[in-house]
Design a protein around this motif. Structure first.
Motif, mmCIF file in Angstrom:
data_model
loop_
_atom_site.group_PDB
_atom_site.id
_atom_site.type_symbol
_atom_site.label_atom_id
_atom_site.label_comp_id
_atom_site.label_asym_id
_atom_site.label_seq_id
_atom_site.Cartn_x
_atom_site.Cartn_y
_atom_site.Cartn_z
ATOM 1 N N TRP A 37 0.786 -1.238 0.008
ATOM 2 C CA TRP A 37 0.070 -0.189 -0.058
ATOM 3 C C TRP A 37 0.936 1.324 0.041
ATOM 4 O O TRP A 37 0.392 2.375 0.018
ATOM 5 N N GLY A 48 -3.456 -9.248 2.008
ATOM 6 C CA GLY A 48 -2.333 -8.384 1.167
ATOM 7 C C GLY A 48 -1.892 -9.493 0.183
ATOM 8 O O GLY A 48 -1.097 -8.981 -0.757
ATOM 9 N N LEU A 70 -9.560 -4.202 -4.128
ATOM 10 C CA LEU A 70 -10.725 -4.144 -3.509
ATOM 11 C C LEU A 70 -11.693 -5.279 -3.847
ATOM 12 O O LEU A 70 -12.532 -5.710 -2.989
ATOM 13 N N VAL A 111 -10.792 -8.380 -1.817
ATOM 14 C CA VAL A 111 -10.996 -8.322 -0.317
ATOM 15 C C VAL A 111 -12.503 -8.240 0.013
ATOM 16 O O VAL A 111 -12.914 -8.575 1.030
ATOM 17 N N SER A 112 -13.349 -7.712 -0.767
ATOM 18 C CA SER A 112 -14.656 -7.723 -0.726
ATOM 19 C C SER A 112 -15.658 -8.758 -1.355
ATOM 20 O O SER A 112 -16.677 -8.982 -0.647
ATOM 21 N N LEU A 115 -20.174 -11.891 12.172
ATOM 22 C CA LEU A 115 -18.855 -11.662 11.934
ATOM 23 C C LEU A 115 -18.033 -12.199 13.044
ATOM 24 O O LEU A 115 -16.919 -12.826 12.659
ATOM 25 N N LEU A 157 -12.702 -13.565 7.227
ATOM 26 C CA LEU A 157 -11.146 -13.418 7.158
ATOM 27 C C LEU A 157 -10.678 -14.206 8.476
ATOM 28 O O LEU A 157 -10.897 -13.870 9.478
ATOM 29 N N ARG A 162 0.674 -11.213 9.615
ATOM 30 C CA ARG A 162 1.664 -9.966 9.249
ATOM 31 C C ARG A 162 2.871 -10.761 9.229
ATOM 32 O O ARG A 162 3.455 -11.501 9.923
ATOM 33 N N LEU A 180 -8.278 -15.195 14.375
ATOM 34 C CA LEU A 180 -9.323 -14.371 14.444
ATOM 35 C C LEU A 180 -10.631 -15.610 14.958
ATOM 36 O O LEU A 180 -11.209 -15.306 15.630
ATOM 37 N N GLY A 194 -13.526 -8.350 13.994
ATOM 38 C CA GLY A 194 -13.869 -8.769 12.686
ATOM 39 C C GLY A 194 -13.484 -7.978 11.373
ATOM 40 O O GLY A 194 -13.019 -8.511 10.320
ATOM 41 N N GLY A 201 -10.577 -6.298 11.624
ATOM 42 C CA GLY A 201 -9.324 -6.163 11.939
ATOM 43 C C GLY A 201 -8.922 -4.891 12.860
ATOM 44 O O GLY A 201 -9.759 -4.515 13.512
ATOM 45 N N SER A 230 -3.747 -1.658 9.398
ATOM 46 C CA SER A 230 -4.363 -2.283 8.347
ATOM 47 C C SER A 230 -5.815 -2.817 8.474
ATOM 48 O O SER A 230 -6.261 -3.595 7.625
ATOM 49 N N GLN A 231 -6.637 -2.195 9.330
ATOM 50 C CA GLN A 231 -7.867 -2.600 9.619
ATOM 51 C C GLN A 231 -8.830 -2.206 8.490
ATOM 52 O O GLN A 231 -8.196 -1.380 7.651
ATOM 53 N N ALA A 266 -18.954 -1.996 3.429
ATOM 54 C CA ALA A 266 -19.524 -3.320 3.669
ATOM 55 C C ALA A 266 -20.774 -3.467 4.555
ATOM 56 O O ALA A 266 -21.658 -4.198 3.891
HETATM 57 C C1 HEM Z 1 -18.015 -8.068 5.873
HETATM 58 C C2 HEM Z 1 -17.088 -7.712 5.117
HETATM 59 C C3 HEM Z 1 -15.647 -7.436 5.299
HETATM 60 C C4 HEM Z 1 -14.966 -7.898 6.284
HETATM 61 C C5 HEM Z 1 -15.494 -8.773 7.475
HETATM 62 C C6 HEM Z 1 -13.802 -7.403 6.012
HETATM 63 C C7 HEM Z 1 -12.633 -7.708 7.167
HETATM 64 C C8 HEM Z 1 -11.453 -7.132 6.962
HETATM 65 C C9 HEM Z 1 -10.181 -7.491 7.915
HETATM 66 C C10 HEM Z 1 -10.400 -8.528 8.874
HETATM 67 C C11 HEM Z 1 -9.236 -6.908 7.329
HETATM 68 C C12 HEM Z 1 -7.777 -6.576 7.932
HETATM 69 C C13 HEM Z 1 -6.890 -7.631 7.202
HETATM 70 C C14 HEM Z 1 -5.397 -7.633 7.838
HETATM 71 O O1 HEM Z 1 -5.475 -7.061 8.950
HETATM 72 O O2 HEM Z 1 -4.634 -8.017 7.372
HETATM 73 C C15 HEM Z 1 -9.650 -6.193 6.102
HETATM 74 C C16 HEM Z 1 -8.713 -5.256 5.556
HETATM 75 C C17 HEM Z 1 -9.230 -4.421 4.312
HETATM 76 N N1 HEM Z 1 -10.388 -4.606 3.828
HETATM 77 FE FE1 HEM Z 1 -12.102 -5.299 4.588
HETATM 78 N N2 HEM Z 1 -13.808 -6.527 5.050
HETATM 79 C C18 HEM Z 1 -14.815 -6.514 4.378
HETATM 80 C C19 HEM Z 1 -15.274 -5.813 3.390
HETATM 81 C C20 HEM Z 1 -14.392 -4.989 2.711
HETATM 82 C C21 HEM Z 1 -15.075 -4.071 1.638
HETATM 83 C C22 HEM Z 1 -16.426 -4.139 1.189
HETATM 84 C C23 HEM Z 1 -13.739 -3.324 1.178
HETATM 85 C C24 HEM Z 1 -13.719 -2.335 0.188
HETATM 86 C C25 HEM Z 1 -14.356 -2.281 -0.972
HETATM 87 C C26 HEM Z 1 -12.961 -3.868 2.022
HETATM 88 C C27 HEM Z 1 -11.563 -3.200 1.967
HETATM 89 C C28 HEM Z 1 -10.381 -3.596 2.593
HETATM 90 C C29 HEM Z 1 -9.059 -3.288 2.442
HETATM 91 C C30 HEM Z 1 -8.561 -2.390 1.432
HETATM 92 C C31 HEM Z 1 -8.244 -3.620 3.369
HETATM 93 C C32 HEM Z 1 -6.889 -3.691 3.358
HETATM 94 C C33 HEM Z 1 -6.250 -4.967 2.796
HETATM 95 C C34 HEM Z 1 -4.795 -5.197 3.054
HETATM 96 O O3 HEM Z 1 -4.155 -4.544 4.095
HETATM 97 O O4 HEM Z 1 -4.238 -5.583 2.103
HETATM 98 N N3 HEM Z 1 -13.148 -4.704 3.029
HETATM 99 N N4 HEM Z 1 -10.864 -6.202 6.083
#
Ligand code: HEM
Length: 492
Positions: free
Chosen positions: A101, A205, A280, A283-284, A342, A348, A353, A378, A420, A422, A426-427, A434
């Motif tokens: 990032w 990631g 995006l 992850v989504s 969740l 996830l 890390r 988690l 849930g 994060g 990086s949360q 979502a």
């Molecule tokens: C129920 C739906 C979702 C859950 C439970 C969820 C959960 C998470 C969690 C646990 C992380 C942290 C990962 C880490 O610390 O390594 C994360 C990161 C992220 N989420 Fe979500 N997410 C959801 C939906 C979405 C949506 C809809 C988007 C955007 C359109 C999104 C964008 C991101 C991005 C950009 C990151 C950072 C990823 C990275 O570091 O590579 N998420 N998500």
């Protein structure tokens, strides 16, 4: 001589494997009894080895706050204490950064996620709500169109919800006016069916890039960006904000119009934008679909919960079948249900890390070295009796006393165990988005249909994490749908 060579080769392999598998013991960490057994190799060969379950077992196997384990040939440090995990993820700045990032502008290095976070702010989301709602209506129209008068429709709702997720991504992230329920051959629909199992992809990631699609998705982005930059198209979606960012325009605020800058000064190349969009998407896509699927699975088995949820939904104004953005924030019971889903089924299951700079673990004598991986399980934490009583029971009201969005539970502990989305740098930046798209799907389904689970399927329903890392039901979610007699005018 011919005999010596295989002996030497065997010894070299044996010694290096032993060296890897003694990593944690040599460093003085508590560690699992390690070794590659024959049955493990057989399971791995047949792709039957269940990583998530194995990591949950390791979490439950003792009391130490840290445990050294091995994922094939990778020494991994498992954190078994929620407070410790939170401290590490929140305070270890610079030690566990996700480099992907990073971006450089001039002489300065920035974190792109921080810059893009305002895209998901309340004001921006409220203006994108029209697009989200349109996608929700596509789902309902599709289900209504397939219904034969008077007969319940039997569908795999998990599959439909995955198409709904793709539609959300296509419309809001790729900026396309498209309904994949009708365009089944669209590239984004093909992305859905292309499952790529990866045993190491617990961290978002490092989810594998589907290279065959990457170039085609880049073309989509290129075309959409050209429409906005060269032809002045304004569309209230995430892509518009990405294009604004590329042109050095504010992402926060309320302007949607573009003020283009010279090609040489652009902050993001098309290639980088396409990478952000694909990230995006990755992850989504499954996270959104699985959260709606599992919420339905649970509430349809518990009539009381379903009733409470419907009662709350009934209070919404719903003029001509259209929801109001502001009202969705007031859905307290639905918020608790989503949190409980969740908790029990975190999309996830493990946060990973990789240590970039050796790090002394707080309140302990241990240091984790550069290049080694740390895991926060988690799923195992969310299902730990210590933190949540009767963890396998779906009890939305356990979040009744929540005072902040991190979560405080009514029973047992007062610590912020729900993670849930994060924690730390990086949360999930997209969590508000979502929740919005999940709520729209749930509300529209519950408003328009009586839903009934296939009782036989429920008995044998298998929850799976393969392909890793996301959670889903192995054979879909078979549901009988019968139209409710409301909103007839809007949807006919
Ligand atoms: C129920 C739906 C979702 C859950 C439970 C969820 C959960 C998470 C969690 C646990 C992380 C942290 C990962 C880490 O610390 O390594 C994360 C990161 C992220 N989420 Fe979500 N997410 C959801 C939906 C979405 C949506 C809809 C988007 C955007 C359109 C999104 C964008 C991101 C991005 C950009 C990151 C950072 C990823 C990275 O570091 O590579 N998420 N998500």
């Amino acid at each position: 001589m011919w005999l010596l060579l295989p002996i030497l080769l065997y010894s070299a392999v044996f010694l290096s494997v032993r060296h890897i598998y003694s990593h944690w013991r040599r460093r003085g960490f508590p560690s699992e009894k390690a070794g590659i057994t024959w049955s493990f190799l057989q399971k791995a060969y047949r792709r039957e080895f269940r990583h998530v379950e194995a990591i949950c077992e390791a979490y439950q196997s003792g009391k130490d706050r840290l445990l050294g384990i091995y994922c094939f040939f990778r020494p991994v440090l498992l954190v078994r204490n929620v407070e410790l995990a939170q401290t590490i993820l929140q305070q270890s700045n610079g030690h566990f950064n996700e480099l992907k990032w990073d971006y450089v502008a001039g002489y300065r290095r920035f974190n792109l996620l921080e810059k893009l976070a305002p895209m998901f702010g309340t004001k921006r989301l409220s203006e994108m709500f029209g697009q989200v709602q349109k996608v929700g209506d596509h789902l309902i129209h599709h289900l209504l169109d397939r219904q034969v008068q008077g007969c319940p429709l039997e569908v795999d709702l998990q599959q439909k919800l995955r198409v709904y997720s793709v539609n959300i991504i296509a419309n809001l992230i790729y900026g396309l006016d498209i309904n994949n329920f009708e365009h089944e051959d669209h590239i984004l629909t093909s992305y859905l069916s292309h499952n790529q199992a990866s045993i190491q992809s617990f961290t978002l990631g490092r989810l594998p890039q589907k290279s065959s699609y990457t170039y085609r998705l880049r073309d989509l982005i290129k075309q959409s960006v050209e429409l906005r930059e060269d032809h002045g198209l304004i569309r209230k979606d995430i892509l518009q904000l990405l294009v604004r960012f590329r042109n050095g325009n504010e992402v926060s605020g309320d302007k949607w119009q573009l003020e283009p800058i010279n090609e040489a000064d652009k902050l993001l190349s098309i290639k980088r934008m396409a990478k952000v969009a694909e990230d995006l998407l990755k992850v989504s896509l499954d996270a959104v679909a699985s959260t709606v699927t599992f919420t339905l699975l649970e509430i349809l088995q518990e009539p009381l919960i379903g009733e409470k949820l419907r009662a709350e939904i009934k209070e919404l104004s719903n003029e001509n079948g259209q929801l109001k953005f502001e009202e969705l924030n007031g859905l307290r019971y639905m918020d608790m249900c989503l949190k409980e889903t969740l908790r029990k089924y975190p999309p996830l299951p493990i946060i990973e890390r990789v240590c970039r700079k050796s790090y002394s673990l707080p309140n302990s004598k241990f240091t984790i070295d550069e290049g080694k991986t740390l895991m926060v399980p988690l799923l195992a934490m969310h299902r730990d009796e210590k933190y949540f009583s009767e963890p396998m029971k779906y009890k939305p009201l356990r979040f009744l006393q929540t005072t902040n969005d991190v979560g405080q539970c009514e029973d047992k502990t007062k610590s912020n165990v729900f993670i849930g989305f994060g924690i730390g740098g990086s949360q999930c930046v997209g969590q508000n988005f979502a929740k919005l798209v999940i709520k729209v799907a749930l509300i529209k389904l519950l408003q328009n249909f009586h839903l009934e689970l296939d009782a036989n399927q429920v008995k044998t329903l298998e929850v799976s994490h393969r392909p890793a890392p996301f959670i889903h039901t192995k054979d879909g979610l078979k549901v009988k749908l019968k139209r409710r007699e409301i909103n007839t005018k809007f949807y006919s």
